[in-house]
Write a protein that holds these residues in place. Structure first.
Motif, PDB file in Angstrom:
ATOM      1  N   GLY A  97      97.755 -18.258 189.333  1.00  0.00           N
ATOM      2  CA  GLY A  97      99.688 -18.465 189.461  1.00  0.00           C
ATOM      3  C   GLY A  97      99.851 -19.897 189.913  1.00  0.00           C
ATOM      4  O   GLY A  97     100.757 -20.075 190.498  1.00  0.00           O
ATOM      5  N   ASN A  98      98.951 -20.791 189.842  1.00  0.00           N
ATOM      6  CA  ASN A  98      98.442 -22.258 190.092  1.00  0.00           C
ATOM      7  C   ASN A  98      99.888 -23.154 189.589  1.00  0.00           C
ATOM      8  O   ASN A  98      99.515 -23.076 188.534  1.00  0.00           O
ATOM      9  N   LEU A 134     108.554 -20.888 185.637  1.00  0.00           N
ATOM     10  CA  LEU A 134     107.290 -20.968 185.309  1.00  0.00           C
ATOM     11  C   LEU A 134     107.280 -19.706 187.280  1.00  0.00           C
ATOM     12  O   LEU A 134     106.706 -18.690 187.457  1.00  0.00           O
ATOM     13  N   LYS A 135     107.731 -20.504 188.356  1.00  0.00           N
ATOM     14  CA  LYS A 135     107.070 -20.151 189.664  1.00  0.00           C
ATOM     15  C   LYS A 135     107.558 -19.367 189.811  1.00  0.00           C
ATOM     16  O   LYS A 135     107.293 -18.473 190.512  1.00  0.00           O
ATOM     17  N   ASN A 136     109.508 -18.653 189.571  1.00  0.00           N
ATOM     18  CA  ASN A 136     110.340 -17.905 189.409  1.00  0.00           C
ATOM     19  C   ASN A 136     109.262 -16.624 189.420  1.00  0.00           C
ATOM     20  O   ASN A 136     109.314 -15.040 189.541  1.00  0.00           O
ATOM     21  N   PHE A 137     108.462 -16.764 187.913  1.00  0.00           N
ATOM     22  CA  PHE A 137     107.435 -15.747 186.848  1.00  0.00           C
ATOM     23  C   PHE A 137     106.978 -15.556 188.723  1.00  0.00           C
ATOM     24  O   PHE A 137     106.488 -13.998 188.426  1.00  0.00           O
ATOM     25  N   PHE A 138     105.928 -15.930 188.474  1.00  0.00           N
ATOM     26  CA  PHE A 138     104.787 -15.694 189.408  1.00  0.00           C
ATOM     27  C   PHE A 138     105.077 -15.008 190.357  1.00  0.00           C
ATOM     28  O   PHE A 138     104.410 -13.813 191.119  1.00  0.00           O
ATOM     29  N   GLU A 139     106.179 -15.203 191.145  1.00  0.00           N
ATOM     30  CA  GLU A 139     106.724 -15.181 192.440  1.00  0.00           C
ATOM     31  C   GLU A 139     106.936 -13.841 191.908  1.00  0.00           C
ATOM     32  O   GLU A 139     106.897 -12.842 193.204  1.00  0.00           O
ATOM     33  N   THR A 185      97.359 -10.354 183.703  1.00  0.00           N
ATOM     34  CA  THR A 185      97.506  -8.966 184.486  1.00  0.00           C
ATOM     35  C   THR A 185      97.950  -8.764 185.681  1.00  0.00           C
ATOM     36  O   THR A 185      97.875 -10.389 186.833  1.00  0.00           O
ATOM     37  N   THR A 186      99.606  -8.634 186.090  1.00  0.00           N
ATOM     38  CA  THR A 186     100.195  -8.945 187.664  1.00  0.00           C
ATOM     39  C   THR A 186     100.350  -8.141 187.772  1.00  0.00           C
ATOM     40  O   THR A 186     100.199  -6.747 187.940  1.00  0.00           O
ATOM     41  N   SER A 187     101.303  -8.034 189.441  1.00  0.00           N
ATOM     42  CA  SER A 187     101.800  -6.899 189.717  1.00  0.00           C
ATOM     43  C   SER A 187     102.305  -6.020 189.403  1.00  0.00           C
ATOM     44  O   SER A 187     102.613  -4.866 189.713  1.00  0.00           O
ATOM     45  N   LYS A 188     102.665  -6.581 188.299  1.00  0.00           N
ATOM     46  CA  LYS A 188     104.251  -5.646 187.446  1.00  0.00           C
ATOM     47  C   LYS A 188     103.329  -4.758 186.261  1.00  0.00           C
ATOM     48  O   LYS A 188     104.437  -4.946 185.060  1.00  0.00           O
ATOM     49  N   GLY A 189     101.925  -5.744 185.345  1.00  0.00           N
ATOM     50  CA  GLY A 189     102.068  -4.514 184.271  1.00  0.00           C
ATOM     51  C   GLY A 189     101.221  -6.174 183.999  1.00  0.00           C
ATOM     52  O   GLY A 189     100.941  -6.882 184.202  1.00  0.00           O
ATOM     53  N   THR A 190     100.669  -6.242 183.093  1.00  0.00           N
ATOM     54  CA  THR A 190     100.111  -6.814 181.770  1.00  0.00           C
ATOM     55  C   THR A 190     100.643  -7.770 180.893  1.00  0.00           C
ATOM     56  O   THR A 190     101.638  -6.446 179.817  1.00  0.00           O
ATOM     57  N   PHE A 191     100.769  -8.446 180.290  1.00  0.00           N
ATOM     58  CA  PHE A 191     101.530  -9.467 179.670  1.00  0.00           C
ATOM     59  C   PHE A 191     100.399 -10.750 178.937  1.00  0.00           C
ATOM     60  O   PHE A 191      99.470 -10.362 179.304  1.00  0.00           O
ATOM     61  N   LYS A 192     101.573 -10.661 177.451  1.00  0.00           N
ATOM     62  CA  LYS A 192      99.880 -11.337 176.460  1.00  0.00           C
ATOM     63  C   LYS A 192     100.740 -12.986 176.503  1.00  0.00           C
ATOM     64  O   LYS A 192     101.994 -12.918 177.157  1.00  0.00           O
ATOM     65  N   VAL A 193      99.686 -13.297 177.090  1.00  0.00           N
ATOM     66  CA  VAL A 193     100.161 -15.374 177.147  1.00  0.00           C
ATOM     67  C   VAL A 193      99.844 -16.358 175.876  1.00  0.00           C
ATOM     68  O   VAL A 193      98.231 -15.389 175.374  1.00  0.00           O
ATOM     69  N   TYR A 194     100.837 -16.799 175.084  1.00  0.00           N
ATOM     70  CA  TYR A 194     100.532 -17.931 174.333  1.00  0.00           C
ATOM     71  C   TYR A 194     100.967 -18.935 174.566  1.00  0.00           C
ATOM     72  O   TYR A 194     102.107 -18.915 174.780  1.00  0.00           O
ATOM     73  N   VAL A 195      99.982 -19.951 174.399  1.00  0.00           N
ATOM     74  CA  VAL A 195     100.443 -20.945 175.231  1.00  0.00           C
ATOM     75  C   VAL A 195      99.879 -22.581 173.672  1.00  0.00           C
ATOM     76  O   VAL A 195      98.769 -22.689 173.073  1.00  0.00           O
ATOM     77  N   PHE A 196     101.347 -23.730 173.365  1.00  0.00           N
ATOM     78  CA  PHE A 196     100.755 -24.220 172.960  1.00  0.00           C
ATOM     79  C   PHE A 196     100.496 -25.424 173.134  1.00  0.00           C
ATOM     80  O   PHE A 196     101.656 -25.689 173.362  1.00  0.00           O
ATOM     81  N   VAL A 197      99.573 -26.164 172.510  1.00  0.00           N
ATOM     82  CA  VAL A 197      99.620 -27.562 172.912  1.00  0.00           C
ATOM     83  C   VAL A 197      98.887 -28.539 171.861  1.00  0.00           C
ATOM     84  O   VAL A 197      98.680 -27.948 170.979  1.00  0.00           O
ATOM     85  N   LYS A 198     100.384 -29.344 171.567  1.00  0.00           N
ATOM     86  CA  LYS A 198     100.522 -30.975 170.760  1.00  0.00           C
ATOM     87  C   LYS A 198      99.576 -31.748 171.999  1.00  0.00           C
ATOM     88  O   LYS A 198      99.770 -32.226 172.921  1.00  0.00           O
TER      89      LYS A 198
END
Length: 134
Positions: A41-42, A74-79, A105-118
Motif C-alpha cells: 500500500g505504498n 489511491l491513498k483513500n482507497f488503501f485507507e 488482496t485487501t481487508s475488504k476482499g480481492t480486487f483485480k488491478v490493471y496498470v497501463f504504462v506509457k
C-alpha cells in the motif's frame, strides 16, 4: 570487404539484442517494484510513476485526475482497503505502452488491478489504473 560487412551486421544485431533485453528487464523491474508497492500500500512510491493526468477506476468511482489528485484517491482507497497481498498475474505490451494485471488482496476482499504504462518524454508513466472487483 565481406568480412567487414559481416562484422558490422553482427555488431548491430548484438547491440539491438542487448538494448531490447535491457528495456525488457527495465519493464520487469518496474512491474516488480509496483507489485511490491501495491502489496504494502505504498502510495508514494506508486505515485512516483503517475503521468500528469491519470485515469483511475475504482469500485465506487471512475475519473481522470491530476497526479496529486490521483495520489490522494489511491491513498483513500488503501485507507479503506488495507492491502495484505499482491500477485502479478500477467504483463505485456500493446501498441501504446506496457501493462500489468494483478490480484490485490485487501481487508475488504480481492480486487483485480490493471496498470497501463506509457513512455512519456522518456519516462515510464502510469496513465491508467483500474482496481475492480473480479
Amino acid at each position: 570487404m565481406k568480412k567487414i560487412h559481416v562484422l558490422v551486421i553482427t555488431t548491430l544485431l548484438f547491440l539491438d539484442s542487448t538494448f531490447s533485453k535491457t528495456n525488457l528487464r527495465t519493464d520487469q523491474d518496474l512491474f516488480s517494484e509496483l507489485s511490491n508497492n501495491f502489496k504494502t500500500g505504498n502510495v508514494k512510491e506508486i505515485a512516483k510513476y503517475f503521468a500528469n493526468t491519470v485515469d483511475i477506476t475504482l469500485p465506487s468511482s471512475e475519473d481522470q485526475y491530476s497526479r496529486s489528485q490521483a495520489e490522494i484517491v489511491l491513498k483513500n482507497f488503501f485507507e479503506g482497503h488495507a492491502p495484505s497481498a499482491f500477485t502479478l498475474e500477467h504483463q505485456g505490451a500493446s501498441n501504446n505502452g506496457k501493462y500489468m494485471v494483478g490480484s490485490l488482496t485487501t481487508s475488504k476482499g480481492t480486487f483485480k488491478v490493471y496498470v497501463f504504462v506509457k513512455d512519456i518524454g522518456g519516462q515510464k508513466s502510469i496513465s491508467e489504473l483500474k482496481i475492480e472487483t473480479p
